[in-house]
Design a protein around this motif. Structure first.
Motif, PDB file in Angstrom:
ATOM      1  N   GLU A  66       0.844  -1.190   0.000  1.00  0.00           N
ATOM      2  CA  GLU A  66       0.000   0.000   0.000  1.00  0.00           C
ATOM      3  C   GLU A  66       0.882   1.244   0.000  1.00  0.00           C
ATOM      4  OE1 GLU A  66      -3.023   2.118   3.205  1.00  0.00           O
ATOM      5  OE2 GLU A  66      -2.528   0.011   3.439  1.00  0.00           O
ATOM      6  N   ILE A  67       0.549   2.197  -0.848  1.00  0.00           N
ATOM      7  CA  ILE A  67       1.270   3.468  -0.847  1.00  0.00           C
ATOM      8  C   ILE A  67       0.703   4.309   0.287  1.00  0.00           C
ATOM      9  CG2 ILE A  67       1.728   5.600  -2.120  1.00  0.00           C
ATOM     10  CD1 ILE A  67       1.544   3.917  -4.702  1.00  0.00           C
ATOM     11  N   ILE A  68       1.572   4.664   1.238  1.00  0.00           N
ATOM     12  CA  ILE A  68       1.113   5.453   2.384  1.00  0.00           C
ATOM     13  C   ILE A  68       1.430   6.935   2.235  1.00  0.00           C
ATOM     14  CG2 ILE A  68       1.075   3.567   4.036  1.00  0.00           C
ATOM     15  CD1 ILE A  68       3.824   4.450   5.022  1.00  0.00           C
ATOM     16  N   TYR A  69       2.332   7.249   1.319  1.00  0.00           N
ATOM     17  CA  TYR A  69       2.682   8.651   1.093  1.00  0.00           C
ATOM     18  C   TYR A  69       3.306   8.785  -0.290  1.00  0.00           C
ATOM     19  CZ  TYR A  69       5.103  13.124   1.509  1.00  0.00           C
ATOM     20  OH  TYR A  69       5.545  14.396   1.290  1.00  0.00           O
ATOM     21  N   MET A  70       2.957   9.858  -0.987  1.00  0.00           N
ATOM     22  CA  MET A  70       3.590  10.112  -2.277  1.00  0.00           C
ATOM     23  C   MET A  70       3.485  11.599  -2.588  1.00  0.00           C
ATOM     24  SD  MET A  70       3.028   8.263  -5.969  1.00  0.00           S
ATOM     25  CE  MET A  70       1.640   9.152  -6.621  1.00  0.00           C
ATOM     26  N   ASP A  71       4.624  12.179  -2.947  1.00  0.00           N
ATOM     27  CA  ASP A  71       4.627  13.526  -3.493  1.00  0.00           C
ATOM     28  C   ASP A  71       5.528  13.510  -4.717  1.00  0.00           C
ATOM     29  OD1 ASP A  71       7.292  13.798  -2.611  1.00  0.00           O
ATOM     30  OD2 ASP A  71       6.795  15.162  -0.984  1.00  0.00           O
ATOM     31  N   LYS A  72       5.927  14.657  -5.227  1.00  0.00           N
ATOM     32  CA  LYS A  72       6.680  14.676  -6.483  1.00  0.00           C
ATOM     33  C   LYS A  72       8.110  14.166  -6.341  1.00  0.00           C
ATOM     34  CE  LYS A  72       8.080  19.500  -6.141  1.00  0.00           C
ATOM     35  NZ  LYS A  72       8.122  20.776  -6.789  1.00  0.00           N
ATOM     36  N   GLU A  73       8.620  13.986  -5.114  1.00  0.00           N
ATOM     37  CA  GLU A  73       9.993  13.530  -4.916  1.00  0.00           C
ATOM     38  C   GLU A  73      10.130  12.258  -4.099  1.00  0.00           C
ATOM     39  OE1 GLU A  73      12.205  16.744  -3.286  1.00  0.00           O
ATOM     40  OE2 GLU A  73      11.908  18.027  -5.024  1.00  0.00           O
TER      41      GLU A  73
END
Length: 87
Positions: A66-73
Motif C-alpha cells: 500500500e502506498i502510504i505517502y507520495m509527493d513529487k519527490e
C-alpha cells in the motif's frame, strides 16, 4: 558530465544522491520502504509496485502493499516486503 556534477557537489558539500538524481532507498524492516528522487509510478498492485527513477525501474515485491505517502519527490510503501529489485 556526471563526473563534473559529482566534483561540484563534493566541493559544495551536496550529497551524491541529490547531485546525481540517484534514488535514495531506505527500509524499516520488511514492512516499509521509502524512495526519494523517483520520477513516476509505473505499476501498482497489491503484490508489486514498480517505480521509475532516473537510473531505471525499482520493483517492490510483497503482499498487501500500500502506498502510504507520495509527493513529487518521495514515495513510501508499507506491507509485507519480500524484495526490492532494480530492473
Amino acid at each position: 558530465m556526471e563526473n563534473e556534477s559529482l566534483s561540484l557537489a563534493q566541493y559544495l558539500g551536496i550529497p551524491r544522491d541529490a547531485a546525481l538524481g540517484m534514488p535514495l532507498i531506505y527500509m524499516v524492516g520488511n514492512c516499509e520502504v521509502h524512495i526519494e528522487n523517483f520520477k513516476a509510478l509505473i505499476e501498482y498492485e497489491l503484490c508489486r509496485i514498480r517505480i521509475l527513477s532516473k537510473k531505471g525501474i525499482i520493483c517492490i515485491n510483497g503482499s498487501c502493499l500500500e502506498i502510504i505517502y507520495m509527493d513529487k519527490e518521495e514515495i513510501a510503501v508499507k506491507g509485507k516486503i519480500l524484495s526490492v529489485l532494480f530492473e
